[in-house]
Design a protein around this motif. Sequence first.
Motif, PDB file in Angstrom:
ATOM      1  N   LYS A 454       0.847  -1.203   0.000  1.00  0.00           N
ATOM      2  CA  LYS A 454       0.000   0.000   0.000  1.00  0.00           C
ATOM      3  C   LYS A 454       0.884   1.256   0.000  1.00  0.00           C
ATOM      4  O   LYS A 454       0.612   2.235  -0.701  1.00  0.00           O
ATOM      5  CB  LYS A 454      -0.915  -0.022   1.238  1.00  0.00           C
ATOM      6  CG  LYS A 454      -1.871   1.150   1.338  1.00  0.00           C
ATOM      7  CD  LYS A 454      -3.063   0.957   0.393  1.00  0.00           C
ATOM      8  CE  LYS A 454      -3.888   2.215   0.155  1.00  0.00           C
ATOM      9  NZ  LYS A 454      -3.244   3.315  -0.511  1.00  0.00           N
ATOM     10  N   LYS A 455       1.958   1.161   0.795  1.00  0.00           N
ATOM     11  CA  LYS A 455       2.901   2.267   0.868  1.00  0.00           C
ATOM     12  C   LYS A 455       3.563   2.501  -0.506  1.00  0.00           C
ATOM     13  O   LYS A 455       3.755   3.640  -0.937  1.00  0.00           O
ATOM     14  CB  LYS A 455       3.979   1.915   1.913  1.00  0.00           C
ATOM     15  CG  LYS A 455       4.699   3.115   2.505  1.00  0.00           C
ATOM     16  CD  LYS A 455       5.512   2.651   3.720  1.00  0.00           C
ATOM     17  CE  LYS A 455       6.688   3.542   4.000  1.00  0.00           C
ATOM     18  NZ  LYS A 455       7.610   2.983   4.996  1.00  0.00           N
ATOM     19  N   ASP A 458       1.285   4.356  -2.754  1.00  0.00           N
ATOM     20  CA  ASP A 458       1.279   5.805  -2.458  1.00  0.00           C
ATOM     21  C   ASP A 458       2.532   6.482  -2.998  1.00  0.00           C
ATOM     22  O   ASP A 458       2.463   7.512  -3.659  1.00  0.00           O
ATOM     23  CB  ASP A 458       1.216   6.048  -0.945  1.00  0.00           C
ATOM     24  CG  ASP A 458      -0.116   5.574  -0.373  1.00  0.00           C
ATOM     25  OD1 ASP A 458      -1.066   5.434  -1.174  1.00  0.00           O
ATOM     26  OD2 ASP A 458      -0.192   5.315   0.843  1.00  0.00           O
TER      27      ASP A 458
END
Lengths: 496, 133
Positions: A454-455, A458
């Motif tokens: 998820k990081k 981003d």
Amino acid sequence: MTSKPGIYPYTRGIHKEMYRQRLWTMRQYSGYGSAKETNHRFHYLLKQGQTGLSTAFDLPTQLGFDSNQTEAKNEVGRVGVAISHIKDMEALLHNIPLDKVSLSMTINAPAAILFAMVLAIAKKRKIPWSKLRGTVQNDILKEYLARGTYIFPAKESLRLATDLIEFSVKKVPNWNPISVSGYHIREAGATAAQELALTLAHAQTTLDDCLKRKLSIDQFASKISFFFSVDNNFFEEISKFRTARKLWAEILKKKYRAKQKKSQQLRFHAQTSGASLTAQQPENNLVRVTYQALAAVLGGAQSLHTNAMDEALALPSEESAKLALRTQQIISSESGIPAVADPLGGSEFLEQKTKQLEKEVLQILKKIDQAGGTLAALESGLSRRLIEDSFLKTQQKIECQEKKIVGVNCYKESDSKFKVPSSTFFKQLEREQSKQVKQVKSKRNHKKIETLLKKLEDKASQSTNLMPLLIELVEKGATVGEICATLKTVWGEYAG
Amino acid sequence: MQAKKIKALIAKPGLDGHDRGAIAVSQALRDAGMEVLYTGIRQTPQHIVETAIQEDVDVLGLSCLSGAHMSLFKEVTSLLKKNKVKGLLIFAGGIIPDDDIPKIKKMGIKQVFPPGSPLSEIVSFIQKSAQKK
């Protein structure tokens, strides 16, 4: 005569002493099947006197797919080694002293991920990154033009490539974070002048991208290495290497204002031409490879791969791979050539040929400039058309025997047969590889992987360097397929 | 009256990106007066078969250099059978060992052209064997 070896613009070689001081690295490109099998081949080649390693990855790995993905079906381990996760990479590098042997990896779109694996393994083995020596190809532009293993659109893929270069320049000082490649452009059908012009154009894109990262030219220019083909036309190829060095030195000094000698010196790996090998009368390839290798040595290569004679029809057998290596060893030990720095310097023919080639290269570079630069020439199809026109012309010459190829359009005889690994080998390999991917995935901290991916999602849309996160991801067991899939959701895919 | 042009689809199944051969063959067929579509690299067997049906081609040329030809060609020919495609002349090229050629022919692929095959040979083979629709 043009200056001396070791003196700007380095037409005659980047070192004063050349091979008297240090021989070229004998680096045979190898990889097939599983990591374990390729590791076995690595050790075999080192035992036979090879001085550097060069890794071929299979197509799924190069395209960002794990061995168990549908897209990988039929292609696992075929043209190189299958690497889906860090356990595979650990098996590949088993008992390879990473602080002593230099490691080259032919990987492009997912280069940052595979490089992250090497860094993670060095960390685990407590080898300081400053001791690592090697190269990642990481040259995405030529993939859109010639080789075809692109994943993401050019802009985003270049960003990832530049992340790798920036990180490597700062933290892995003895690593070559890009090998700008003319080889595949030539193999796709380009002329020697086109190979050189397009490579120099691509290399300048890299320089520009790095400068935008606020790196100074002398901080990174010396880390850029090159990879050229060495084809049949003996003197043209030697001239090509001379021209390459001269033009690069001039570009760096005059256009980019590089001060350090090292920044102006073009270092290159050469590989004998795969496209020049014939499936007919394969033994003849040994002769072709030998004099192509001579051209590379007389042209001042820093590192060399000699093709095996059976490569027109299969991956090389252990025997033929050994013979290819022996070819280099015979040249280095018996020919007497390495005892002289640039023995051909002063040849009127060669000097003239070099000048002529330089003129041709500059004309093509001008054409690319006028078309709006490298990326524009790529997008408009100009670069691709240049190559296609050339090889269609060559093909016509072969058809009408204006260009002769022994065993193909003259001196023909009935062909000998080849033994190649059966497809059952690859089916079994595919099953085993897939099983391992599933095993690795089942043993990880799922939550952690999810959070990190998820990081990544981003950060991919921001401009921070992705390398530290990629290292963490591969350490925790994230796969090449998962990382690439995540990046695809943000960046999309190149449509072809 | 002018004879109807032969329509050919040149396709690259699988992941391999080497298409110098595929492009050379496409151009040679064009030069010989045929209508030629080239799929580009990295096509799935499904996509190739769909294109062949949609474009109603007379000839299908498959090129593969990665060594995955046996499985990929089989998938293409099975899909063609499943879709009841008839009268299509299929030929193949690439890095294909001699031992595989009889098996490939059994799949319904009429001819295999190994590396170094003259383009004129491929053209005349198609001119002789294709059934124009």
